[in-house]
Design an enzyme around this catalytic site. Structure first.
Site, PDB file in Angstrom:
ATOM      1  N   LYS A 224      72.842  44.999 -17.411  1.00  0.00           N
ATOM      2  CA  LYS A 224      72.590  44.028 -16.262  1.00  0.00           C
ATOM      3  C   LYS A 224      74.017  43.795 -15.531  1.00  0.00           C
ATOM      4  CE  LYS A 224      73.331  39.489 -15.873  1.00  0.00           C
ATOM      5  NZ  LYS A 224      73.711  39.267 -14.500  1.00  0.00           N
TER       6      LYS A 224
ATOM      7  N   GLY B 109      80.182  34.607 -24.328  1.00  0.00           N
ATOM      8  CA  GLY B 109      80.116  35.436 -25.538  1.00  0.00           C
ATOM      9  C   GLY B 109      79.902  34.915 -26.817  1.00  0.00           C
TER      10      GLY B 109
ATOM     11  N   GLU C  81      83.938  41.723 -25.253  1.00  0.00           N
ATOM     12  CA  GLU C  81      85.128  41.834 -24.727  1.00  0.00           C
ATOM     13  C   GLU C  81      85.151  40.487 -23.952  1.00  0.00           C
ATOM     14  OE1 GLU C  81      87.087  44.425 -24.981  1.00  0.00           O
ATOM     15  OE2 GLU C  81      86.029  46.012 -25.637  1.00  0.00           O
TER      16      GLU C  81
ATOM     17  N   GLY D 222      82.546  39.597 -20.469  1.00  0.00           N
ATOM     18  CA  GLY D 222      82.437  38.328 -19.876  1.00  0.00           C
ATOM     19  C   GLY D 222      83.397  37.400 -20.487  1.00  0.00           C
ATOM     20  N   SER D 223      82.774  36.019 -20.133  1.00  0.00           N
ATOM     21  CA  SER D 223      83.792  34.936 -20.585  1.00  0.00           C
ATOM     22  C   SER D 223      83.621  34.458 -21.948  1.00  0.00           C
ATOM     23  CB  SER D 223      83.325  33.774 -19.721  1.00  0.00           C
ATOM     24  OG  SER D 223      81.914  33.235 -19.969  1.00  0.00           O
ATOM     25  N   THR D 224      84.417  34.029 -22.633  1.00  0.00           N
ATOM     26  CA  THR D 224      84.429  33.633 -24.051  1.00  0.00           C
ATOM     27  C   THR D 224      83.293  32.736 -24.252  1.00  0.00           C
ATOM     28  OG1 THR D 224      86.665  34.068 -24.228  1.00  0.00           O
ATOM     29  CG2 THR D 224      85.769  32.436 -25.892  1.00  0.00           C
ATOM     30  N   ALA D 225      83.087  31.689 -23.324  1.00  0.00           N
ATOM     31  CA  ALA D 225      81.908  30.654 -23.567  1.00  0.00           C
ATOM     32  C   ALA D 225      80.664  31.416 -23.750  1.00  0.00           C
ATOM     33  CB  ALA D 225      81.961  29.650 -22.486  1.00  0.00           C
TER      34      ALA D 225
HETATM   35  P1  TAP Z   1      80.353  35.609 -17.437  1.00  0.00           P
HETATM   36  O1  TAP Z   1      79.724  34.210 -16.707  1.00  0.00           O
HETATM   37  O2  TAP Z   1      80.566  34.954 -19.006  1.00  0.00           O
HETATM   38  O3  TAP Z   1      79.438  36.475 -16.977  1.00  0.00           O
HETATM   39  C1  TAP Z   1      79.528  37.775 -17.460  1.00  0.00           C
HETATM   40  C2  TAP Z   1      78.127  38.477 -17.342  1.00  0.00           C
HETATM   41  O4  TAP Z   1      77.051  37.663 -18.442  1.00  0.00           O
HETATM   42  C3  TAP Z   1      77.243  38.541 -16.173  1.00  0.00           C
HETATM   43  O5  TAP Z   1      76.769  39.418 -15.935  1.00  0.00           O
HETATM   44  C4  TAP Z   1      76.714  36.877 -16.130  1.00  0.00           C
HETATM   45  O6  TAP Z   1      75.495  36.824 -15.120  1.00  0.00           O
HETATM   46  C5  TAP Z   1      76.214  37.179 -17.496  1.00  0.00           C
HETATM   47  N1  TAP Z   1      75.918  36.003 -18.101  1.00  0.00           N
HETATM   48  C6  TAP Z   1      75.942  34.565 -17.844  1.00  0.00           C
HETATM   49  N2  TAP Z   1      75.271  33.679 -18.794  1.00  0.00           N
HETATM   50  C7  TAP Z   1      74.541  34.515 -19.637  1.00  0.00           C
HETATM   51  C8  TAP Z   1      73.819  34.399 -20.922  1.00  0.00           C
HETATM   52  N3  TAP Z   1      73.768  32.801 -21.163  1.00  0.00           N
HETATM   53  N4  TAP Z   1      73.361  35.235 -21.540  1.00  0.00           N
HETATM   54  C9  TAP Z   1      73.541  36.545 -21.265  1.00  0.00           C
HETATM   55  N5  TAP Z   1      74.201  36.831 -20.235  1.00  0.00           N
HETATM   56  C10 TAP Z   1      74.793  35.849 -19.444  1.00  0.00           C
HETATM   57  O7  TAP Z   1      81.849  35.841 -16.715  1.00  0.00           O
HETATM   58  P2  TAP Z   1      82.395  36.332 -15.479  1.00  0.00           P
HETATM   59  O8  TAP Z   1      82.694  35.086 -14.928  1.00  0.00           O
HETATM   60  O9  TAP Z   1      81.441  37.209 -14.898  1.00  0.00           O
HETATM   61  O10 TAP Z   1      83.542  37.372 -16.088  1.00  0.00           O
HETATM   62  C11 TAP Z   1      84.670  36.594 -16.023  1.00  0.00           C
HETATM   63  C12 TAP Z   1      85.071  36.422 -17.516  1.00  0.00           C
HETATM   64  O11 TAP Z   1      84.995  37.877 -18.038  1.00  0.00           O
HETATM   65  C13 TAP Z   1      86.590  36.355 -17.857  1.00  0.00           C
HETATM   66  O12 TAP Z   1      86.779  35.404 -18.564  1.00  0.00           O
HETATM   67  C14 TAP Z   1      87.109  37.662 -18.196  1.00  0.00           C
HETATM   68  O13 TAP Z   1      88.628  37.482 -18.859  1.00  0.00           O
HETATM   69  C15 TAP Z   1      86.078  38.300 -18.946  1.00  0.00           C
HETATM   70  N6  TAP Z   1      86.230  39.878 -18.944  1.00  0.00           N
HETATM   71  C16 TAP Z   1      86.618  40.375 -19.841  1.00  0.00           C
HETATM   72  C17 TAP Z   1      86.796  41.812 -19.868  1.00  0.00           C
HETATM   73  C18 TAP Z   1      87.321  42.408 -21.465  1.00  0.00           C
HETATM   74  S1  TAP Z   1      87.239  44.060 -21.259  1.00  0.00           S
HETATM   75  N7  TAP Z   1      87.725  41.796 -22.426  1.00  0.00           N
HETATM   76  C19 TAP Z   1      86.725  42.569 -18.842  1.00  0.00           C
HETATM   77  C20 TAP Z   1      86.504  41.842 -17.872  1.00  0.00           C
HETATM   78  C21 TAP Z   1      86.079  40.451 -17.687  1.00  0.00           C
HETATM   79  P3  TAP Z   1      75.739  36.385 -13.665  1.00  0.00           P
HETATM   80  O14 TAP Z   1      77.265  36.891 -13.485  1.00  0.00           O
HETATM   81  O15 TAP Z   1      74.923  36.834 -12.809  1.00  0.00           O
HETATM   82  O16 TAP Z   1      75.787  34.924 -14.016  1.00  0.00           O
END
Ligand code: TAP
Length: 476
Positions: free
Chosen positions: A180, A237, A254, A232-235
Site C-alpha cells: 500500500k 509503527g 523503519e 512511516g511514523s513511530t506512532a
Molecule cells: P504514517 O502516517 O505512519 O504513514 C505511513 C503509511 O502507513 C502510509 O501508507 C499510511 O497511510 C499508513 N497508515 C496510516 N495509519 C495506519 C494504520 N493504522 N495501520 C497501517 N497503516 C497505516 O507516516 P507518514 O506521515 O506517511 O510518513 C512520515 C513518517 O515516516 C516520518 O515519521 C518519517 O520519519 C517516517 N519515515 C521513515 C523512514 C525510514 S526508512 N525509517 C523512511 C521514510 C519515512 P496514509 O498515508 O494513506 O494515511
C-alpha cells in the site's frame, strides 16, 4: 550537476496521466470497493487523478492472489529465473526513468532534479542489486526459504524508492507482496504496476492496493499475511507492533528520526556547510534520516552560521518541475500545518528564527528554508521530528558533550560527523546511537548498504545482504 534548459517536462507530454486509476490485483487493474479519493499536485493543488480505494474485501482478494502466486509459481521458481524478472524490471525502470521522475515530482512535490538524479536511479539500482542475490541466497547467511506473502506499507516522502526497498528484496527471496502506497502519493506505485505487466511478471506476485490508513490496517490485520514491512511514523509503527503481537507475523519497522549533524572545529568548512544544507533541505526535509539538528563546536559556531546563512540564501524554492529548483513543495496541507505548528513552538519557546528572503508561490504548499538558533535540548524543535525544511542549531564544546546532546532523543536512525581526524570519526561512530553514521558526507544511499534504526526509529535493516534477513525464514 547536469544543467538542461529544455522545456518543463510536463509540457513535453512525458507523462500520460489518466483520469482515474484502479487497484492492481492478480496482474490486472480493477475497481476498488471503497469510495475512492483524489490525489493532487502539492505545488498547485490541482487534482491529478481519481484513485480507487481498497476495502478490506479488496485487500482480502489481493492477499488471496498473492498466496496463489506464491504457492503455484513464485516460491517454486528457481532463483536464477526470478532474477531474470527483477533484471527486466530494473531495465524497464531505466527505460521509463523520465516518466517515473516526472510523475514522482507531480504527485510528491520534490524537485525534478532529485527525482531524476537520485530517486529513480537508486530505485533501478535496488532492483539490479537484489536481482543479483536471487540465485545466491544460500550464501546470504539466512538460508534460502521464503516466508510467504509480505504486506508492505510505505510513506509519501520517497514513494518509489520505498517501494523498491520493500519489493526488490521480497521478490528476490521468493515472496509475493501486497503493497500500500501512501494516500497522497499513489501514482508511481501504479506506474510500477504497469511495469510489472510489461515485464510479464506472473499475476499476483505484486499487488498494489491504494487507500488510506484503514487499508494499511486491513493489511496488518489480515491473517493470510506472513510478514509486515512498514515505513512511516513511530506512532503508527507502535500501533502495528501491538497489532501483530501474539501472531506468527514477522515485522520490520523503519520509523522516524531526529539526526544530529556534528561539526567539529577542524572540519572542512565549505564541505560541511554543503553537507548540512543537503542534510536538511534535500527533499524539503521530508527525510527520515534528515540532519534536522546541527551540533556545531562553539569555537567556530559564529563563522559557520554566517556561511550557512549565505548558502541558504542561494537556495531556489519553487516549481518542482523546474530543473533549477532546490527546494520543492511540501507534500500536503496536513504536513505543512505540522511544520508551521512546530516552527511556531520554536519561536514561542525562545529560539531565534531565520529564513532567507524568498518568494513563495501563491498556490500550493510551501515553507521557506528555516534556521533556528539558541535552541536548547528541551525545546520541541530539538526533540520532535519536524519532517520539513527546518534546521535547529545547538552548540557544544567537547566530544563528550556532542555525544550526549546527539543521543538525547528517543530516535536513533542516523547521524553525521564532520572532522579531519579519523580517530575522532571512529570514536563518534561507536558512541552515537544511530543505525547509520556518515562521516564528512550525508544522505548517501546505496543498495549494498544496510539502513535502519535503533530505539524508536524501529528495527530490522533494509538494503545490502542484511536486507534479505527480513524476507527469509532463517533471518531475524
Ligand atoms: P504514517 O502516517 O505512519 O504513514 C505511513 C503509511 O502507513 C502510509 O501508507 C499510511 O497511510 C499508513 N497508515 C496510516 N495509519 C495506519 C494504520 N493504522 N495501520 C497501517 N497503516 C497505516 O507516516 P507518514 O506521515 O506517511 O510518513 C512520515 C513518517 O515516516 C516520518 O515519521 C518519517 O520519519 C517516517 N519515515 C521513515 C523512514 C525510514 S526508512 N525509517 C523512511 C521514510 C519515512 P496514509 O498515508 O494513506 O494515511
Amino acid at each position: 550537476m547536469d544543467l538542461d534548459y529544455a522545456p518543463a517536462p510536463e509540457s513535453t507530454g512525458i507523462v500520460d496521466l489518466r483520469a482515474s486509476y484502479g487497484l492492481f490485483v492478480d496482474g490486472e487493474f480493477r475497481d476498488g470497493h471503497g469510495t475512492g479519493f483524489t490525489t493532487i499536485n502539492p505545488a498547485t493543488e490541482e487534482v491529478l487523478a481519481e484513485v480507487a480505494e481498497a476495502s478490506a474485501a479488496d485487500v482480502d482478494a489481493a492477499v488471496a492472489a498473492a498466496r496463489r502466486a506464491y504457492d503455484r509459481v513464485w516460491s517454486r521458481m528457481p532463483g536464477s529465473e526470478r532474477a531474470k524478472y527483477l533484471f527486466r524490471i530494473a531495465r524497464i525502470i531505466q527505460e521509463r526513468s523520465r516518466e517515473l521522475a516526472v510523475l514522482e515530482t507531480l504527485d510528491n512535490g520534490k524537485p525534478i532534479r532529485e527525482a531524476r538524479d537520485v530517486d529513480v536511479p537508486t530505485v533501478a539500482a535496488h532492483f539490479f542489486y537484489y536481482a543479483g542475490w536471487a540465485d545466491k541466497l544460500k550464501h546470504s547467511g539466512y538460508g534460502e526459504t521464503p516466508l510467504g506473502v509480505a504486506g508492505q506499507v510505505i510513506p509519501w516522502n520517497f514513494p518509489l524508492l520505498m517501494l523498491a526497498w520493500k519489493i526488490a528484496p521480497a521478490l528476490a527471496c521468493g515472496n509475493t507482496v501486497v503493497l500500500k502506497p501512501a494516500e497522497t502519493t499513489p501514482l508511481t506505485a501504479l506506474l510500477f504496476a504497469e511495469i510489472c505487466q510489461q515485464a510479464d511478471l506472473p499475476a499476483g506476485v505484486v499487488n498494489i492496493v491504494t487507500g488510506a490508513g484503514a487499508t494499511g490496517q486491513a493489511i496488518v490485520d489480515h491473517p493470510g499475511i506472513d510478514k509486515i514491512a512498514f515505513t512511516g511514523s513511530t506512532a503508527v509503527g507502535k500501533a502495528i507492533a501491538r497489532a501483530v503481537a501474539g501472531t506468527e507475523k514477522r515485522v520490520t519497522l523503519e520509523l522516524g528520526g531526529k539526526a544530529a549533524n556534528v561539526v567539529f572545529d577542524d572540519a572542512p568548512v565549505d564541505q560541511a556547510v554543503e553537507g548540512v544544507v543537503n542534510g536538511i533541505f534535500f527533499n524539503q526535509g521530508h527525510v527520515c534520516c534528515a540532519g534536522s539538528r546541527l551540533l556545531v563546536q562553539e569555537s567556530i559556531a559564529e563563522d559557520f552560521l554566517d556561511r550557512l546563512k549565505r548558502r541558504m540564501a542561494t537556495l531556489r524554492v519553487g516549481d518542482p518541475l523546474d530543473k533549477n529548483t532546490d527546494v520543492g513543495a511540501i507534500n500536503s496541507a496536513a504536513q505543512l500545518a505540522r511544520i508551521r505548528d512546530l516552527s511556531d513552538a520554536g519561536e514561542a519557546e525562545g529560539a531565534g528564527r531565520w529564513s532567507p528572503p524568498c518568494e513563495l508561490p501563491e498556490r500550493g504548499f510551501w515553507f521557506p528554508p528555516t534556521l533556528f538558533t539558541e535552541v536548547s535540548t528541551a525545546h520541541r524543535i530539538a526533540r520532535e521530528e519536524i519532517f520539513g525544511p527546518v534546521l535547529s542549531v545547538l552548540t557544544f564544546r567537547t566530544p563528550d558533550e556532542a555525544v550526549a546532546k546527539a543521543n538525547n532523543t528517543p530516535y536513533g536512525l542516523s547521524a553525521g560527523v564532520w572532522t579531519e581526524k579519523g580517530s575522532l570519526i571512529l570514536d563518534m561512530a561507536n558512541r552515537l546511537r544511530a543505525g547509520v553514521v556518515w562521516a564528512n558526507t550525508f544522505n548517501k544511499f546505496d543498495p549494498t548498504s544496510p539502513f535502519g534504526g535503533f530505539k524508536e526509529s524501529g528495527h530490522g535493516r533494509e538494503g545490502g545482504r542484511h536486507g534479505l534477513a527480513a524476507y527469509l525464514k532463517g533471518g531475524e
